[in-house]
Write an enzyme that holds these catalytic residues in place. Structure first.
Site: not given
Ligand SMILES: [Zn+2]
Length: 458
Positions: A281, A293, A327-328, A355, A426
């Site tokens: 993503h 990520d 995606e998030e 991912d 994140h």
């Molecule tokens: Zn991800």
């Protein structure tokens, strides 16, 4: 004895000749993927571009739009047969000005790092200050009842289970606090919700992530504090149950915004109507560079295309590199991709997603594969294990490719080592500098190798 020997000799010769026809070719090609990726790889330099020149790229933001243009141009440069964008409307949430938070123990004020959870509402302009109720789970919260929770800030403090070897399991086991902690707290009259960050170690980084409001429940603001801050708050509450917490968030949700998936195709030579997807993503959280990520998944997928093109390998089936959007906080890109595939009558045989970070490759997880297919893929182990790819098992897949499952697509998740992912996930330290070049490149070559074998033998 003699007879036995002869038989085994014949077997040996037979399998030896089979070996001579097939295995060296495959193992040579796989070696070329690894040689090319490690010695003349492009993925690391591309990751630098994406993380440093574009940066954090939450869906709906200007940076996400910039990432789409970057990905499209880069895929065009790799000599794909076709590169195109798919339109998709995405949620548009902005963090706004930096959050503020502190613990108030009597007259002592201790500032702590906090990030609003994605999708949360803002606090009132002056912030929220209230006494804190600490709980480990929803059951414990409900047992307290309205009387104890009304007007308070609920603090969810259940750590990720350190005893899980696969940290994704530990993450899954703690995720309900982030996703719906605010709803559960609000049902009991709480005015705010804070969670212990979903991180596998004690550190000072708050880790954000998405939350979703339930319908019919008053909306209350939700944020994550670092694991160190969570330990401190818990300790302070034990010493002084009247301890208060203050936080101020300035986030806002806007109307959905137009965005895109980026798709590139390498047309199949024998079965062009059968498609194998490889992707990750393109969006990331706003607070970091989105390196692990999922910048790594993006550049590895593009590198797969480059490896096929550079080595002159012509796949039987069409290989599609897909850079999914959102995606998030919505998975709108993944949903749209599957919707269009169905609409266009496309046949997706496999979809491989990276991912899980750009760490040392361990193997692949398969979802939706028949016993026969799984056995065939496990039969690739002798070719893959020299590169550390020992785990080929059931389970895996990925959020973006998930919506393809009802179409009968076999979903494959790339599995790197999981021990460090949730130190960065994140959070502001998910940056280029925390990605190891060789580990990243090994991953790209691993993915190319599996796609090559799937295309050839399945
Ligand atoms: Zn991800």
């Amino acid at each position: 004895m003699m007879k036995k020997l002869t038989t085994s000799l014949v077997c040996c010769l037979l399998s030896g000749s089979l070996f001579a026809q097939q295995a060296p070719t495959d193992s040579t090609i796989i070696k070329q993927f690894f040689d090319m990726s490690l010695d003349k790889g492009q993925s690391y330099q591309w990751l630098r571009e994406l993380t440093k020149n574009v940066g954090g790229r939450l869906a709906g933001s200007a940076n996400a739009a910039k990432a789409v243009q970057w990905g499209k141009a880069l895929l065009e440069q790799q000599g794909a047969d076709k590169v195109f964008l798919q339109d998709v409307m995405v949620p548009h949430w902005e963090r706004g000005a930096k959050e503020q938070a502190y613990i108030l123990n009597g007259k002592q004020k201790i500032v702590v790092p906090l990030l609003a959870l994605g999708g949360s509402i803002a606090t009132p302009k002056k912030g929220i200050q209230a006494e804190v109720i600490e709980v480990k789970n929803f059951q414990e919260l409900r047992a307290l009842g309205k009387e104890k929770c009304e007007g308070k800030i609920i603090f969810f403090n259940r750590p990720m289970d350190a005893t899980k070897i696969n940290t994704f399991e530990a993450y899954g086991g703690a995720g309900d606090q982030r996703r719906s902690g605010a709803n559960e707290a609000s049902k009991l009259g709480a005015i705010g919700c804070i969670i212990r960050s979903l991180s596998s170690t004690l550190n000072d980084y708050p880790h954000t992530g998405s939350m979703v409001y339930a319908t019919g429940v008053p909306l209350i603001p939700a944020g994550a504090i670092s694991t160190n801050a969570a330990e401190l708050l818990s300790k302070t509450l034990k010493e002084n149950p009247k301890t208060q917490f203050f936080f101020k968030q300035n986030c806002q949700t806007f109307d959905d915004a137009p965005s895109h998936n980026v798709v590139a195709e390498l047309k199949g030579s024998e079965k062009p109507e059968e498609i194998i997807v490889v992707g990750g993503h393109l969006d990331s959280w706003d607070v970091a560079e989105g390196a692990h990520d999922d910048g790594t998944g993006i550049v590895q997928s593009i590198e797969v295309l480059r490896l096929f093109k550079t080595l002159g390998i012509k796949p039987k089936r069409t290989i599609r590199v897909v850079l999914f959007m959102n995606e998030e906080n919505g998975n709108r890109g993944g949903i749209k991709y599957a919707e269009l595939a169905k609409q266009n009558g496309e046949k997706h045989v496999f979809a491989l997603e990276s991912d899980n970070g750009g760490f040392t490759p361990r193997g692949f997880g398969l979802q939706g594969a028949s016993a026969e297919t799984l056995a065939k893929v496990q039969g690739f182990k002798p070719l893959l294990s020299p590169y550390g790819l020992h785990e080929i098992e059931k389970g895996g897949g990925g959020v973006d490719i998930g919506p393809l499952a009802p179409q009968g697509t076999v979903l494959v998740g790339f599995k790197p080592d999981s021990q460090r992912y949730f130190e960065y996930h994140h959070a502001a330290n998910d940056v280029f500098e925390n990605v190891n070049q060789r580990e990243l490149e090994m991953g790209a070559a691993s993915m190319a190798s599996l796609i090559y074998l799937l295309d050839k033998y399945l």
